[in-house]
Design an enzyme around this catalytic site. Structure first.
Site, PDB file in Angstrom:
ATOM      1  N   ASP A 112      -5.073  37.868  42.028  1.00 45.66           N
ATOM      2  CA  ASP A 112      -5.624  39.180  41.667  1.00 45.66           C
ATOM      3  C   ASP A 112      -5.074  39.617  40.310  1.00 45.66           C
ATOM      4  OD1 ASP A 112      -7.100  41.456  41.896  1.00 45.66           O
ATOM      5  OD2 ASP A 112      -5.820  42.427  43.393  1.00 45.66           O
ATOM      6  N   ARG A 129      -4.909  46.069  35.941  1.00 40.43           N
ATOM      7  CA  ARG A 129      -4.424  47.080  36.909  1.00 40.43           C
ATOM      8  C   ARG A 129      -3.187  46.577  37.662  1.00 40.43           C
ATOM      9  NH1 ARG A 129      -9.001  44.846  38.468  1.00 40.43           N
ATOM     10  NH2 ARG A 129      -8.858  43.398  40.218  1.00 40.43           N
ATOM     11  N   ASN A 130      -2.979  45.271  37.681  1.00 41.15           N
ATOM     12  CA  ASN A 130      -1.830  44.712  38.387  1.00 41.15           C
ATOM     13  C   ASN A 130      -0.711  44.248  37.461  1.00 41.15           C
ATOM     14  OD1 ASN A 130      -2.655  45.176  40.994  1.00 41.15           O
ATOM     15  ND2 ASN A 130      -3.918  43.325  41.051  1.00 41.15           N
ATOM     16  N   ASP A 151       2.230  42.846  42.166  1.00 42.72           N
ATOM     17  CA  ASP A 151       1.285  42.595  43.257  1.00 42.72           C
ATOM     18  C   ASP A 151       1.037  41.139  43.567  1.00 42.72           C
ATOM     19  OD1 ASP A 151       0.951  45.051  44.225  1.00 42.72           O
ATOM     20  OD2 ASP A 151      -0.864  45.517  43.093  1.00 42.72           O
TER      21      ASP A 151
HETATM   22  P1  ATP Z   1      -4.056  47.671  45.072  1.00 39.73           P
HETATM   23  O1  ATP Z   1      -3.605  48.515  46.197  1.00 39.73           O
HETATM   24  O2  ATP Z   1      -5.393  47.125  45.278  1.00 39.73           O
HETATM   25  O3  ATP Z   1      -3.045  46.660  44.672  1.00 39.73           O
HETATM   26  P2  ATP Z   1      -3.314  49.088  42.669  1.00 39.73           P
HETATM   27  O4  ATP Z   1      -2.661  47.899  42.078  1.00 39.73           O
HETATM   28  O5  ATP Z   1      -4.017  50.032  41.734  1.00 39.73           O
HETATM   29  O6  ATP Z   1      -4.281  48.683  43.839  1.00 39.73           O
HETATM   30  P3  ATP Z   1      -0.751  49.931  43.617  1.00 39.73           P
HETATM   31  O7  ATP Z   1      -0.143  48.623  43.329  1.00 39.73           O
HETATM   32  O8  ATP Z   1      -0.536  50.519  44.953  1.00 39.73           O
HETATM   33  O9  ATP Z   1      -2.287  49.984  43.443  1.00 39.73           O
HETATM   34  O10 ATP Z   1      -0.262  50.947  42.490  1.00 39.73           O
HETATM   35  C1  ATP Z   1      -0.840  52.224  42.289  1.00 39.73           C
HETATM   36  C2  ATP Z   1      -0.345  52.817  40.997  1.00 39.73           C
HETATM   37  O11 ATP Z   1       1.027  53.132  41.111  1.00 39.73           O
HETATM   38  C3  ATP Z   1      -0.450  51.874  39.813  1.00 39.73           C
HETATM   39  O12 ATP Z   1      -1.689  51.945  39.200  1.00 39.73           O
HETATM   40  C4  ATP Z   1       0.671  52.361  38.911  1.00 39.73           C
HETATM   41  O13 ATP Z   1       0.225  53.411  38.114  1.00 39.73           O
HETATM   42  C5  ATP Z   1       1.707  52.870  39.894  1.00 39.73           C
HETATM   43  N1  ATP Z   1       2.744  51.856  40.129  1.00 39.73           N
HETATM   44  C6  ATP Z   1       2.725  50.828  40.993  1.00 39.73           C
HETATM   45  N2  ATP Z   1       3.860  50.113  40.957  1.00 39.73           N
HETATM   46  C7  ATP Z   1       4.647  50.706  40.033  1.00 39.73           C
HETATM   47  C8  ATP Z   1       5.956  50.429  39.496  1.00 39.73           C
HETATM   48  N3  ATP Z   1       6.695  49.391  39.914  1.00 39.73           N
HETATM   49  N4  ATP Z   1       6.428  51.231  38.529  1.00 39.73           N
HETATM   50  C9  ATP Z   1       5.689  52.270  38.078  1.00 39.73           C
HETATM   51  N5  ATP Z   1       4.460  52.572  38.529  1.00 39.73           N
HETATM   52  C10 ATP Z   1       3.927  51.818  39.494  1.00 39.73           C
END
Ligand code: ATP
Length: 580
Positions: free
Chosen positions: A434, A438-439, A452
């Site tokens: 993936d 966004r990841n 992720d």
């Molecule tokens: P999915 O759930 O499909 O993986 P996603 O990657 O957008 O979707 P999350 O990984 O849950 O969702 O992250 C959501 C948001 O939280 C991200 O877009 C980012 O802005 C923030 N985020 C996630 N991990 C971190 C981190 N380690 N440090 C700072 N911000 C983070």
């Protein structure tokens, strides 16, 4: 909670996982160039004099990177035989002939040279202390737990226990003892303890650090040569650019940039070029200030192998965002370490699957991969505690209007880091499945890390190196390689396809790929050979790389290590399209 799950958790926790020492950022920092270099050189001289009854040893051993400080022949044993300088082709930027007469440029540091009189003035600590305090702090570290030791750069330390590769117990000169990250110290008088030695960092990273605002004209560093093991490279900030010089070793182990002036060790070479540019673009003024400090391995010395923590150790501060499986929070561990906390919606993931994934993540250690610190799985909701990345996701970062200032070299630098992280996964036989902006998460100074790994699986566990996706799994079609989208065949080569799409996200500042096309259209058209056209302002060379990532035959796509190599070199100014 089912007993079987509990025992599974316990088993995983007991088995623990060996973590790797983060070697990429395992380099040093400092400002006291001359003092430190001279201290090291003088210390060696004093030691030698003491050992040999002041009889200076004129013999020279063959130098190696591990034995930096060979005993110098004299306090300033520059060998100034007027030999011809090395040919331009053999240095990255050679010293030009008209400038080889040792034109003395005053050092802005104002530090005196290493003369024999100053050498004798050095008061050395007692032999006892010298042998006891064998290590020196190269970064500041603030205690995170009661049994940690706070250290400050240049503190002398005695290592009293090496629990594992990542955390050592140390005692300072005041007799205080506690845990410290091992990558924050270096052996005293070793090359690693020199503030200007940046170990094996790449040329691209040397340029990135030297060009940062905290550094200035004349800032410099020495790093291992990328091409020849026994050589080094000297990188110097020259106003708005960085020049690189090859430091070679002669047959008798002496170091030189221009063959006419050789040195028994690197500190003496540095001292010489601090006092005079002697053919360099500028004399060496101050060691490059590190803009990236290494991460300690794990949150603390006892969370390297054990990683379930109690929920009360975590305080949630503010919600950062949310994804498919739950919210992401900024949190604090043990009241003093900022972390990111992913809270999983109850029932959103099978706990056994989750723990298996978390155990994989914990093993993967690379500067461009988000570090998993710990988990709280005993109660719902499950918490995943990782490194906090200040600037959030790369997608949000790119879409922020301020990012429009990012020029192609900065974008390629981001792309290079992602290729590095992926090359590491490739080497570990992992697939991400993936990969998309966004990841990827962004920290300071455009440092990016891949997040992720929820969908990654060890390829070798599956026949033929393929991972067959479960029926009904939703794919982000626009990022997914056709063979993965149509036949569920995920390999590292389908990650390479996604990487090509990610490159388009980078150069378009986060525009959704295939604008105006539905997922179904994309799937059909791509299968028939359609590919994204060259985005506006995308250098042709970069588009060529994208097209290679989208080769219909997965085996014909480049590997991540090749992508890393190409981006590093193309970014390095060898290709004018990538330069500013
Ligand atoms: P999915 O759930 O499909 O993986 P996603 O990657 O957008 O979707 P999350 O990984 O849950 O969702 O992250 C959501 C948001 O939280 C991200 O877009 C980012 O802005 C923030 N985020 C996630 N991990 C971190 C981190 N380690 N440090 C700072 N911000 C983070």
């Amino acid at each position: 909670m089912a007993e079987s799950y509990k025992s599974y958790v316990q088993q995983l926790l007991h088995n623990g996982l060996k973590s790797r020492k983060n070697s990429f950022f395992d380099h040093i920092d400092g400002k006291l160039l001359i003092e430190q270099s001279q201290r090291n050189v003088r210390y060696k001289i004093e030691q030698q004099n003491r050992n040999m009854g002041n009889c200076i040893n004129f013999g020279r051993g063959k130098s190696s990177k591990l034995q930096k400080n060979q005993v110098p022949n004299s306090p300033l044993s520059v060998n100034s035989q007027q030999q011809p300088i090395i040919s331009p082709s053999s240095v990255q930027f050679s010293i030009n002939n008209s400038n080889t007469n040792g034109i003395t440029t005053p050092s802005s540091s104002g530090v005196s040279s290493a003369s024999s009189s100053t050498t004798s003035a050095i008061v050395l600590k007692s032999t006892n202390e010298n042998t006891r305090f064998q290590y020196v702090a190269i970064f500041d570290y603030d205690a995170r737990t009661n049994d940690d030791l706070t250290i400050r750069k240049n503190d002398l330390l005695e290592i009293t226990l090496r629990k594992n590769a990542a955390w050592w117990k140390a005692k300072n000169e005041n007799g205080k003892e506690g845990w410290i990250p091992s990558n924050y110290v270096a052996k005293k008088d070793s090359l690693e303890s020199e503030p200007w030695y940046f170990k094996s960092i790449r040329r691209i990273d040397a340029e990135k650090q030297l060009m940062s605002d905290v550094n200035e004209h004349g800032s410099f560093l020495i790093r291992d040569s990328e091409t020849k093991k026994t050589d080094f490279s000297l990188s110097i900030r020259d106003n708005d650019s960085v020049k690189h010089y090859r430091i070679r070793q002669s047959e008798d182990g002496r170091y030189y940039i221009a063959r006419r002036t050789t040195f028994p060790n690197l500190p003496e070479l540095v001292i010489h070029y601090t006092k005079t540019s002697d053919g360099l673009c500028v004399n060496l003024r101050q060691p490059c200030v590190h803009i990236i400090k290494p991460e300690p391995d794990g949150l603390s010395h006892n969370l390297v192998d054990k990683w379930e923590i109690l929920r009360r150790e975590i305080k949630l501060i503010r919600r950062l965002g949310h994804g498919q499986f739950g919210d992401v929070w900024e949190g604090v561990w043990n009241d003093n370490v900022s972390v990111a906390v992913k809270t999983l919606k109850p029932g959103s993931m099978n706990p056994t699957d989750f723990l298996a994934e978390a155990s994989m993540m914990k093993r993967l250690r690379h500067p461009n991969l988000i570090q998993l610190f710990a988990v709280c799985t005993i109660e719902e909701p499950i918490y995943i505690i990782t490194e906090l990345m200040k600037n959030g996701s790369l997608l949000d970062y790119l879409q922020n209007p301020r990012s429009r200032q990012l020029k192609i070299p900065a974008l390629v630098y981001i792309a290079t880091q992602i290729a590095r992280g992926m090359a590491y996964l490739e080497q570990q036989n992992y697939i991400h499945r993936d990969l998309a902006a966004r990841n990827v998460l962004v920290g300071d100074d455009n440092v990016v890390k891949i997040a992720d790994f929820g969908l990654a699986r060890i390829i070798k566990e599956y026949a033929g190196g393929m991972y067959e996706a479960k029926e009904g799994t939703k794919f982000p079609i626009k990022w997914t390689a056709p063979e993965a989208a149509l036949y569920n065949r995920f390999t590292i080569k389908s990650d390479v396809w996604s990487y090509g799409i990610l490159l388009t996200e980078l150069v378009t500042f986060g525009r959704t790929p295939y604008p105006g096309m539905t997922n179904a259209e994309v799937l059909r058209q791509v299968d028939q050979g359609y590919r994204l056209p060259q985005p506006p302002n995308c250098p042709a060379t970069l588009y060529t790389i994208m097209r290679e990532c989208w080769h219909a035959q997965p085996e014909n796509r480049p590997s991540f290590s090749t992508l890393q190599y190409r981006l590093e070199n193309e970014y390095n100014g060898e290709n004018p399209e990538f330069s500013n």
